[in-house]
Design an enzyme around this catalytic site. Structure first.
Site, PDB file in Angstrom:
ATOM      1  CG  ASN A 198      -5.226   3.451   8.489  1.00  0.00           C
ATOM      2  OD1 ASN A 198      -5.452   2.066   7.746  1.00  0.00           O
ATOM      3  ND2 ASN A 198      -5.095   4.803   8.115  1.00  0.00           N
TER       4      ASN A 198
ATOM      5  CD  GLU B  78      -5.203   7.566   9.314  1.00  0.00           C
ATOM      6  OE1 GLU B  78      -4.520   6.634  10.028  1.00  0.00           O
ATOM      7  OE2 GLU B  78      -4.478   9.025  10.035  1.00  0.00           O
TER       8      GLU B  78
ATOM      9  NE  ARG C 224      -2.965   2.687   2.511  1.00  0.00           N
ATOM     10  CZ  ARG C 224      -3.360   3.131   3.225  1.00  0.00           C
ATOM     11  NH1 ARG C 224      -2.775   3.262   4.692  1.00  0.00           N
ATOM     12  NH2 ARG C 224      -3.791   4.380   3.723  1.00  0.00           N
TER      13      ARG C 224
ATOM     14  CG  HIS D 246      -1.086   9.165   3.445  1.00  0.00           C
ATOM     15  ND1 HIS D 246      -1.171   7.850   3.448  1.00  0.00           N
ATOM     16  CD2 HIS D 246      -0.915  10.015   4.835  1.00  0.00           C
ATOM     17  CE1 HIS D 246      -0.541   7.063   4.876  1.00  0.00           C
ATOM     18  NE2 HIS D 246      -0.737   8.462   5.502  1.00  0.00           N
TER      19      HIS D 246
ATOM     20  CE1 TYR E 140      -0.021   2.096  13.160  1.00  0.00           C
ATOM     21  CE2 TYR E 140      -1.824   3.745  12.997  1.00  0.00           C
ATOM     22  CZ  TYR E 140      -0.562   3.482  12.823  1.00  0.00           C
ATOM     23  OH  TYR E 140      -0.500   3.314  11.690  1.00  0.00           O
TER      24      TYR E 140
ATOM     25  CD  GLU F 250      -1.685   3.896   8.148  1.00  0.00           C
ATOM     26  OE1 GLU F 250      -1.482   4.341   9.342  1.00  0.00           O
ATOM     27  OE2 GLU F 250      -1.573   5.139   7.065  1.00  0.00           O
TER      28      GLU F 250
END
Length: 455
Positions: A297, A170, A81, A125, A299, A356
């Protein structure tokens, strides 16, 4: 009958990949007709970046992409990606096409395909051309047509080889960190501009989807990337529960609800003031254009209670005991499972990808020239296990992209934080596969995790 200590095999067509973004790795900001982006401008602002650095050179991937693809081959990934830099394709934001910029991404895609690596392209991005931002920033509705034009130009050139497209990365970061909190480019702090930007990002996504499909073929798949945190309340008190609900709507549902249900969360809409959100008739018909997949994504988890640290939402952030990364983000693999399960249960996207997931730690090169990063390895293993459980539960997770292929320019943190499974010596541009990367190559080749250890 399966037993608990059997290897955890993933589906035969599962995509194991790594992820990067253009401004964080490419460098060559003045090469071959690229114009400055809003991040070039933001990095020049004193104090904007923790270590005073910029992405002007970064990993010099623009010149070293073949070396980096060779590393991907070593890692055994079957997918990559990356993002495309709008300022390389349309240096004026709109109009004139910069063929040298298009040529770079054609070379990149061709080189990936030669190595049997599937390209997954992100159109945006965060590196908008500065001239485009001067004309129509994200809080101006005119940006939507500009983004659609850019989408049209690059998908016409690459869709014969790129099957998988992501519109924007995002929306929360683009809108809130860029226009509400001022922590990312363009560095503005205005609640109204943030809410307008958030709506226009979603609108740009919806208008770009049919363009991608028109320029593609029967194999073309397209979606959007949302960054999502699992949100918990610090206690069972009504005040803390309400604070957690607000934060969840702010971080997660503000973008998921319009995409799938054609509305903003009612409670937070009233909290903000519905007149601050510039919805026009027909907007949600565009925003809810069906996607082929939703990219996630993930985290960390966020734990909140009622308070005033965040005056806009009236919440305080709580730091539960546990393990934290160098970004001070809680290591919470269960949150990934929870997010995937929530999306599948509430919205039922036809496919999900983790685009991600990774962790920053303070990596060092040993005297032997190696990088041992057991914490990152454990972080990834825990999250891969959560993904495996999601698949076992019937959630249509189709791929997993580790953030990141290599250490890179970490936005407002500059080069202080290292997320890569490949170490980069920025002075020499030497790449060293970390222990986590070597372990990941075993996962990719086995298409799964080794059997859990029993005691």
């Amino acid at each position: 009958m399966s037993t608990q200590n059997e290897p955890h095999r993933f589906p035969p067509d599962f995509q194991w990949g790594v992820a990067t973004s253009s401004y964080q790795i490419e460098g060559a900001v003045e090469a071959d007709g690229r114009s400055p982006s809003i991040w070039d401008t933001f990095c020049a602002r004193p104090g904007a970046i923790a270590d005073g650095s910029t992405g002007a050179i970064a990993n010099d991937h623009y010149h070293r992409y073949r070396e980096d693809i060779a590393i991907m081959k070593q890692l055994g990934v079957n997918a990559y990606r990356f993002s495309i830099a709008w300022p390389r394709i349309l240096p004026d934001g709109r109009g004139r096409v910069n063929q040298a910029g298009v040529d770079f991404y054609e070379r990149l895609v061709d080189s990936l395909l030669e190595q049997g690596i599937e390209p997954y392209a992100t159109l945006y991005h965060w590196d908008m051309p500065q001239v485009q931002h001067d004309r129509t920033p994200w809080y101006d509705r005119g940006v939507v047509d500009a983004f659609v034009e850019y989408t049209d130009v690059i998908t016409r050139r690459l869709s014969d080889r790129v099957k998988y497209w992501m519109t924007l990365n995002e929306p929360w970061v683009i809108s809130f960190l860029g226009y509400g909190a001022g922590e990312h480019a363009p560095g503005l702090r205005d609640k109204e501009l943030y809410l307008r930007a958030a709506h226009h990002v979603l609108l740009a996504h919806g208008k770009a989807m049919p363009v991608i499909r028109a320029n593609g073929n029967a194999q073309t798949k397209a979606g959007i990337v949302l960054n999502l945190n699992w949100v918990n309340a610090a206690s069972d008190s009504p005040e803390d529960q309400a604070a957690a609900r607000r934060y969840d709507q702010f971080f997660n549902r503000w973008f998921a609800e319009p995409l799938y249900n054609g509305r903003y969360p009612e409670e937070l809409l009233e909290w903000y003031g519905r007149d601050l959100v510039p919805v026009q008739p027909g907007d949600f018909d565009i925003i809810t254009t069906p996607t082929d997949f939703l990219a996630v994504n993930y985290y960390a988890r966020t734990t909140v209670k009622a308070g005033s640290t965040d005056p806009m939402l009236q919440v305080d952030f709580v730091r539960p005991p546990g393990e934290y990364t160098a970004m001070d983000w809680e290591v919470y693999p269960q949150g990934l499972y929870n997010i995937l399960n929530w999306l599948h249960t509430d919205y039922a996207p036809p496919a999900l990808y983790v685009t991600e997931n990774g962790a920053a730690y303070d990596d060092q090169v040993s005297a032997a020239g190696e990088v041992d990063d057991p914490q990152r390895l454990a972080y990834l293993e825990g999250h891969f296990e959560a993904a495996y459980r999601a698949i076992q539960a019937g959630i249509p997770l189709k791929g997993y992209f580790v953030w990141s292929l290599m250490d890179n320019f970490e936005w407002g943190r500059g080069f202080e934080k290292r997320f890569g499974i490949v170490f980069v010596d920025y002075a020499t541009q030497q790449r060293i596969i970390k222990r986590s990367g070597k372990w990941f190559s075993q996962v990719t080749r086995a298409n799964g995790l080794p059997a859990p250890q029993t005691t």
